[in-house]
Design a protein around this motif. Structure first.
Motif, short mmCIF file in Angstrom:
data_model
loop_
_atom_site.label_atom_id
_atom_site.label_comp_id
_atom_site.label_asym_id
_atom_site.label_seq_id
_atom_site.Cartn_x
_atom_site.Cartn_y
_atom_site.Cartn_z
N VAL A 103 -16.00 25.44 1.87
CA VAL A 103 -15.71 23.80 2.00
C VAL A 103 -13.66 24.44 1.91
N ASP A 104 -13.31 25.15 0.87
CA ASP A 104 -11.97 24.63 0.62
C ASP A 104 -11.46 25.86 1.02
N ASP A 105 -12.20 27.18 1.52
CA ASP A 105 -11.90 28.27 2.14
C ASP A 105 -12.33 28.08 3.77
N ALA A 106 -12.07 26.83 4.53
CA ALA A 106 -12.34 26.33 5.78
C ALA A 106 -11.35 26.62 6.70
N GLU A 107 -11.78 26.18 7.88
CA GLU A 107 -10.84 26.32 8.36
C GLU A 107 -10.16 24.58 9.10
N SER A 108 -11.40 24.11 8.48
CA SER A 108 -10.68 22.48 8.83
C SER A 108 -9.84 22.15 7.09
N GLU A 109 -9.66 22.93 6.91
CA GLU A 109 -9.02 23.27 4.62
C GLU A 109 -7.96 23.85 5.25
N CYS A 110 -7.88 24.76 5.86
CA CYS A 110 -7.22 26.06 5.35
C CYS A 110 -6.37 26.85 6.86
N GLY A 111 -6.74 25.87 7.66
CA GLY A 111 -5.96 26.24 9.39
C GLY A 111 -5.00 26.56 9.48
N LEU A 112 -4.19 25.96 8.55
CA LEU A 112 -2.62 25.85 9.08
C LEU A 112 -1.98 25.96 7.94
N ASP A 113 -2.48 27.43 6.76
CA ASP A 113 -2.09 27.94 6.45
C ASP A 113 -1.35 29.27 7.30
N GLN A 114 -1.35 29.54 7.80
CA GLN A 114 -0.70 30.41 8.04
C GLN A 114 -0.55 30.07 9.92
N GLY A 115 0.39 30.59 10.66
CA GLY A 115 0.89 30.54 12.57
C GLY A 115 1.74 29.81 12.74
#
Length: 147
Positions: free
Chosen positions: A104-116
């Motif tokens: 859940v917390d490592d899914a793109e919906s939660e961390c997709g903006l952590d880089q880029g």
């Protein structure tokens, strides 16, 4: 959820899904899966819903989740878009009762903006009210200057 469609389609209480309750956590993976399916079929689906009917000079889209969301807004609104990332240390988040859930917390919906993404603003919210007020004040002055 970005909109009441998921709860409507699944017979859930939309208001209860908006808080940090056990109820929300019980349905979180299903909401993520549903959102991924919608986004795969149409990357701009949620972005268009967010701006539908908006007529104010400033909008705050509080739940962009992916680079494709940021790209959609930048393409649609150009230089008027200001991206803001709110961060808190993991220690602070744990003090606020956050518990990491794998899948859940490592899914793109939660961390997709952590880089880029080069954010225009990064606001730190680690519990120092004075520092938070100062950061938000600078952001608000900037937005007001664009009106």
């Amino acid at each position: 959820p970005t909109d009441p469609l998921y709860p409507q389609e699944h017979g859930l209480d939309f208001q209860r899904l908006l808080d940090a309750s056990t109820y929300k956590e019980q349905h979180r993976q299903g909401m993520i899966r549903w959102g991924e399916e919608r986004r795969s079929a149409d990357p701009g689906f949620f972005c268009r819903m967010a701006v539908e009917g908006a007529a104010h000079p400033v909008w705050v889209v509080s739940d962009a989740r992916r680079i494709s969301d940021v790209e959609w807004f930048r393409k649609a609104y150009g230089d008027a878009v200001q991206t803001v990332r709110v961060v808190a240390s993991e220690e602070t988040r744990k003090r606020r009762d956050w518990v990491f859930v794998a899948g859940v917390d490592d899914a793109e919906s939660e961390c997709g903006l952590d880089q880029g993404v080069a954010f225009d603003w990064v606001i730190t919210n680690d519990g120092d009210q004075g520092a938070l007020d100062e950061q938000l004040g600078a952001l608000l002055r900037s937005v007001r200057g664009c009106l």
